[in-house]
Design a protein around this motif. Structure first.
Motif, PDB file in Angstrom:
ATOM      1  N   ALA A 172      55.278  38.527  18.959  1.00 57.63           N
ATOM      2  CA  ALA A 172      54.674  37.664  19.975  1.00 57.63           C
ATOM      3  C   ALA A 172      53.388  37.039  19.451  1.00 57.63           C
ATOM      4  O   ALA A 172      52.702  37.600  18.590  1.00 57.63           O
ATOM      5  CB  ALA A 172      54.372  38.482  21.233  1.00 57.63           C
ATOM      6  N   PRO A 173      53.041  35.859  19.968  1.00 56.96           N
ATOM      7  CA  PRO A 173      51.809  35.196  19.518  1.00 56.96           C
ATOM      8  C   PRO A 173      50.562  35.933  19.980  1.00 56.96           C
ATOM      9  O   PRO A 173      50.561  36.611  21.020  1.00 56.96           O
ATOM     10  CB  PRO A 173      51.901  33.804  20.149  1.00 56.96           C
ATOM     11  N   VAL A 174      49.502  35.789  19.197  1.00 55.79           N
ATOM     12  CA  VAL A 174      48.195  36.289  19.608  1.00 55.79           C
ATOM     13  C   VAL A 174      47.712  35.494  20.808  1.00 55.79           C
ATOM     14  O   VAL A 174      47.859  34.268  20.869  1.00 55.79           O
ATOM     15  CB  VAL A 174      47.190  36.158  18.443  1.00 55.79           C
ATOM     16  N   THR A 175      47.145  36.183  21.777  1.00 52.42           N
ATOM     17  CA  THR A 175      46.546  35.556  22.948  1.00 52.42           C
ATOM     18  C   THR A 175      45.097  36.042  23.075  1.00 52.42           C
ATOM     19  O   THR A 175      44.678  36.979  22.370  1.00 52.42           O
ATOM     20  CB  THR A 175      47.321  35.903  24.224  1.00 52.42           C
ATOM     21  N   ARG A 176      44.378  35.424  23.963  1.00 51.10           N
ATOM     22  CA  ARG A 176      42.958  35.741  24.105  1.00 51.10           C
ATOM     23  C   ARG A 176      42.731  37.219  24.455  1.00 51.10           C
ATOM     24  O   ARG A 176      41.712  37.800  24.057  1.00 51.10           O
ATOM     25  CB  ARG A 176      42.340  34.834  25.169  1.00 51.10           C
ATOM     26  N   ASP A 177      43.671  37.845  25.162  1.00 49.43           N
ATOM     27  CA  ASP A 177      43.492  39.237  25.575  1.00 49.43           C
ATOM     28  C   ASP A 177      44.113  40.235  24.608  1.00 49.43           C
ATOM     29  O   ASP A 177      44.254  41.418  24.926  1.00 49.43           O
ATOM     30  CB  ASP A 177      44.045  39.457  26.981  1.00 49.43           C
ATOM     31  N   THR A 178      44.484  39.798  23.400  1.00 51.90           N
ATOM     32  CA  THR A 178      45.049  40.706  22.403  1.00 51.90           C
ATOM     33  C   THR A 178      44.021  41.766  22.012  1.00 51.90           C
ATOM     34  O   THR A 178      42.832  41.482  21.878  1.00 51.90           O
ATOM     35  CB  THR A 178      45.502  39.910  21.170  1.00 51.90           C
ATOM     36  N   VAL A 179      44.503  42.998  21.825  1.00 49.48           N
ATOM     37  CA  VAL A 179      43.651  44.140  21.489  1.00 49.48           C
ATOM     38  C   VAL A 179      43.684  44.361  19.972  1.00 49.48           C
ATOM     39  O   VAL A 179      44.758  44.411  19.367  1.00 49.48           O
ATOM     40  CB  VAL A 179      44.120  45.410  22.218  1.00 49.48           C
ATOM     41  N   PHE A 180      42.490  44.497  19.376  1.00 53.76           N
ATOM     42  CA  PHE A 180      42.354  44.679  17.925  1.00 53.76           C
ATOM     43  C   PHE A 180      41.581  45.967  17.636  1.00 53.76           C
ATOM     44  O   PHE A 180      40.781  46.430  18.458  1.00 53.76           O
ATOM     45  CB  PHE A 180      41.561  43.526  17.306  1.00 53.76           C
ATOM     46  N   ARG A 181      41.769  46.496  16.450  1.00 56.24           N
ATOM     47  CA  ARG A 181      40.938  47.596  15.938  1.00 56.24           C
ATOM     48  C   ARG A 181      39.634  46.960  15.420  1.00 56.24           C
ATOM     49  O   ARG A 181      39.679  46.160  14.485  1.00 56.24           O
ATOM     50  CB  ARG A 181      41.653  48.315  14.798  1.00 56.24           C
ATOM     51  N   ILE A 182      38.515  47.330  16.014  1.00 55.92           N
ATOM     52  CA  ILE A 182      37.247  46.696  15.608  1.00 55.92           C
ATOM     53  C   ILE A 182      36.483  47.535  14.591  1.00 55.92           C
ATOM     54  O   ILE A 182      35.414  47.141  14.139  1.00 55.92           O
ATOM     55  CB  ILE A 182      36.361  46.366  16.821  1.00 55.92           C
ATOM     56  N   SER A 183      36.985  48.683  14.237  1.00 56.37           N
ATOM     57  CA  SER A 183      36.433  49.578  13.207  1.00 56.37           C
ATOM     58  C   SER A 183      34.901  49.616  13.241  1.00 56.37           C
ATOM     59  O   SER A 183      34.316  50.050  14.227  1.00 56.37           O
ATOM     60  CB  SER A 183      37.007  49.255  11.826  1.00 56.37           C
ATOM     61  N   SER A 184      34.221  49.132  12.224  1.00 58.57           N
ATOM     62  CA  SER A 184      32.774  49.379  12.119  1.00 58.57           C
ATOM     63  C   SER A 184      31.908  48.594  13.098  1.00 58.57           C
ATOM     64  O   SER A 184      30.700  48.848  13.174  1.00 58.57           O
ATOM     65  CB  SER A 184      32.302  49.117  10.687  1.00 58.57           C
ATOM     66  N   MET A 185      32.479  47.667  13.843  1.00 58.25           N
ATOM     67  CA  MET A 185      31.726  47.097  14.960  1.00 58.25           C
ATOM     68  C   MET A 185      31.399  48.171  15.992  1.00 58.25           C
ATOM     69  O   MET A 185      30.489  48.014  16.813  1.00 58.25           O
ATOM     70  CB  MET A 185      32.510  45.956  15.604  1.00 58.25           C
ATOM     71  N   THR A 186      32.118  49.295  15.930  1.00 58.29           N
ATOM     72  CA  THR A 186      31.850  50.452  16.793  1.00 58.29           C
ATOM     73  C   THR A 186      30.424  50.958  16.633  1.00 58.29           C
ATOM     74  O   THR A 186      29.826  51.497  17.576  1.00 58.29           O
ATOM     75  CB  THR A 186      32.838  51.578  16.445  1.00 58.29           C
ATOM     76  N   LYS A 187      29.859  50.805  15.455  1.00 57.80           N
ATOM     77  CA  LYS A 187      28.539  51.372  15.163  1.00 57.80           C
ATOM     78  C   LYS A 187      27.463  50.859  16.119  1.00 57.80           C
ATOM     79  O   LYS A 187      26.577  51.619  16.528  1.00 57.80           O
ATOM     80  CB  LYS A 187      28.155  51.076  13.714  1.00 57.80           C
ATOM     81  N   ALA A 188      27.522  49.598  16.489  1.00 58.62           N
ATOM     82  CA  ALA A 188      26.532  49.052  17.415  1.00 58.62           C
ATOM     83  C   ALA A 188      26.676  49.662  18.796  1.00 58.62           C
ATOM     84  O   ALA A 188      25.678  49.919  19.492  1.00 58.62           O
ATOM     85  CB  ALA A 188      26.676  47.528  17.489  1.00 58.62           C
ATOM     86  N   VAL A 189      27.906  49.910  19.222  1.00 61.03           N
ATOM     87  CA  VAL A 189      28.152  50.542  20.526  1.00 61.03           C
ATOM     88  C   VAL A 189      27.569  51.952  20.534  1.00 61.03           C
ATOM     89  O   VAL A 189      26.926  52.375  21.511  1.00 61.03           O
ATOM     90  CB  VAL A 189      29.664  50.560  20.817  1.00 61.03           C
ATOM     91  N   THR A 190      27.780  52.689  19.454  1.00 56.13           N
ATOM     92  CA  THR A 190      27.259  54.047  19.359  1.00 56.13           C
ATOM     93  C   THR A 190      25.733  54.049  19.396  1.00 56.13           C
ATOM     94  O   THR A 190      25.116  54.908  20.039  1.00 56.13           O
ATOM     95  CB  THR A 190      27.776  54.706  18.070  1.00 56.13           C
ATOM     96  N   ALA A 191      25.123  53.089  18.730  1.00 60.13           N
ATOM     97  CA  ALA A 191      23.662  52.999  18.745  1.00 60.13           C
ATOM     98  C   ALA A 191      23.141  52.729  20.149  1.00 60.13           C
ATOM     99  O   ALA A 191      22.132  53.317  20.572  1.00 60.13           O
ATOM    100  CB  ALA A 191      23.205  51.903  17.786  1.00 60.13           C
ATOM    101  N   VAL A 192      23.807  51.839  20.886  1.00 63.48           N
ATOM    102  CA  VAL A 192      23.398  51.565  22.266  1.00 63.48           C
ATOM    103  C   VAL A 192      23.491  52.834  23.110  1.00 63.48           C
ATOM    104  O   VAL A 192      22.585  53.142  23.900  1.00 63.48           O
ATOM    105  CB  VAL A 192      24.255  50.440  22.870  1.00 63.48           C
TER     106      VAL A 192
END
Length: 406
Positions: free
Chosen positions: A57-77
């Motif tokens: 299926a095509p990618v859509t705006r609500d597609t879920v991705f693995r964001i890996s190291s972008m997690t680090k900013a969430v953990t810091a918050v």
């Protein structure tokens, strides 16, 4: 004080160029699928290109991705929220909540035997975890090149490409880490990644609840980040991507992780504060808008402005930078805040002074520009092949900034 520009939005014809440039990277020899977003003021532009799974299926705006190291900013918050509640203090040793890391020994040489150590000069602090100066982290070296790296691999500490199914639960993971000496003295230099994973364990113990529950109740719920978490619920798997990588043995594109039945299809034993989250472009936009608005979200304060300023400003000393390296020259133009890199000298079109954010090695990149009020996010289905962002990410940032209206 960071200067603030006056937003004039984007130039429509130049946004069309953004789509054209990204489309060149999508296909059999490039990125199977991506979602890219640029936002400025009330204007948001999104491109969804390619397929979630090759032939699917095509990618859509609500597609879920693995964001890996972008997690680090969430953990810091999350950690800063607990600092504001005085459950954590930045310069307090972590020994009371993390006794497994008390009384550290330190390798005499990072490539030396594990029993050739000296005592740590001081304890590890909360600030060390936030700034990645705890004394242990990823080394940009082959995993079998040093005894300490071999030991980390044997203990399944998850300090390589994300493999959530292979990492033990926090109360087993931390004692395993605690059996190893530090690579360097606390505070001596910046070392990537491990501090964020330890920080996730610290947040759980300081808050008295599992890390994933704290994030869900205190951050994702208030921000409306309903598709963000450490796994993908069964009713959302049809929106989840397959992740591809370049097989190091053959150089060919191969499947890294399937959507259904993959490593993010069930909750992990260890919710990694360094690389564990999945998300959507709009969920991460909500997180970004909160930071850009000084910690507020629709009238509710998630974080203080002072905490956002700490997170987004360079926290490393010149001595720490001189002793550290991610890729050659990285710290010539960047510093490190709390869970994010910070541009300290502009040398590229797409990375202006004061911009902060980070990349995810499984194919994503995100940053906030507090001067021109720009948020950029690109999520793709193909992992990086090195710490240097691939051409699709480099071209996204160039195209985003050439589209500014002023």
């Amino acid at each position: 004080m960071i200067p603030t520009g006056h937003s004039k939005g984007f130039v429509r014809t130049r946004l069309d160029r953004l789509r054209t440039v990204l489309a060149r990277h999508v296909g059999p020899d490039g990125v199977p699928g991506l979602v890219a977003l640029v936002a400025r003021g009330d204007e948001t532009h999104v491109e969804a290109l390619g397929e979630r799974t090759i032939g699917g299926a095509p990618v859509t705006r609500d597609t879920v991705f693995r964001i890996s190291s972008m997690t680090k900013a969430v953990t810091a918050v999350a950690a800063l929220m607990l600092v504001e509640e005085c459950r954590l203090r930045l310069d307090e040793p972590v020994d009371e909540l993390l006794p497994e890391l008390a009384n550290r020994r330190v390798l005499r040489r990072v490539d030396g035997p594990l029993d050739d150590t000296v005592p740590a000069h001081r304890p590890i602090t909360v600030r060390d975890l936030l700034t990645f100066t705890m004394g242990t982290g990823l080394l940009m070296a082959p995993p079998d090149s040093h005894p300490i790296l071999q030991a980390m691999a044997v203990l399944d500490l998850g300090q390589g490409p994300p493999q959530p199914a292979d990492v033990p639960a926090p109360n087993e993971w931390l004692p395993r880490l605690g059996t190893l000496p530090l690579m360097h003295q606390p505070g001596e230099r910046w070392l990537y990644n491990t501090g964020a994973d330890v920080l996730g364990v610290l947040v759980a113990r300081a808050s008295g609840q599992p890390f994933e529950r704290f994030l869900g109740e205190r951050l994702f719920g208030p921000l409306g980040m309903g598709s963000t978490g450490f796994s993908v619920a069964p009713d959302r798997l049809d929106r989840f991507t397959t992740c591809y990588w370049t097989d190091p043995a053959t150089g060919a594109r191969a499947v890294y992780d399937e959507a259904a039945g993959g490593q993010w299809a069930t909750p992990p034993a260890f919710p990694s504060g360094g690389s564990g989250l999945v998300s959507t472009v709009d969920d991460f936009l909500a997180f970004s808008r909160m930071l850009l608005d000084g910690g507020r979200c629709t009238g509710e304060r998630i974080l203080s402005r002072a905490s956002v300023e700490l997170l987004s400003s360079d926290q490393l000393t010149p001595e720490q930078k001189a002793a550290s390296e991610l890729v050659p020259g990285f710290f010539d133009t960047r510093g490190w805040g709390y869970g994010v890199s910070v541009v300290t000298r502009q040398t590229e079109l797409g990375h202006p002074l004061y911009q902060y954010g980070w990349d995810g090695g499984l194919g994503s990149s995100w940053a906030i520009d507090p001067v021109d009020q720009v948020i950029g996010i690109i999520l793709t289905t193909r992992a990086f092949t090195s710490p240097v962002a691939p051409p699709v990410v480099q071209d996204f940032w160039t195209s985003a900034y050439q589209a500014l209206g002023d």
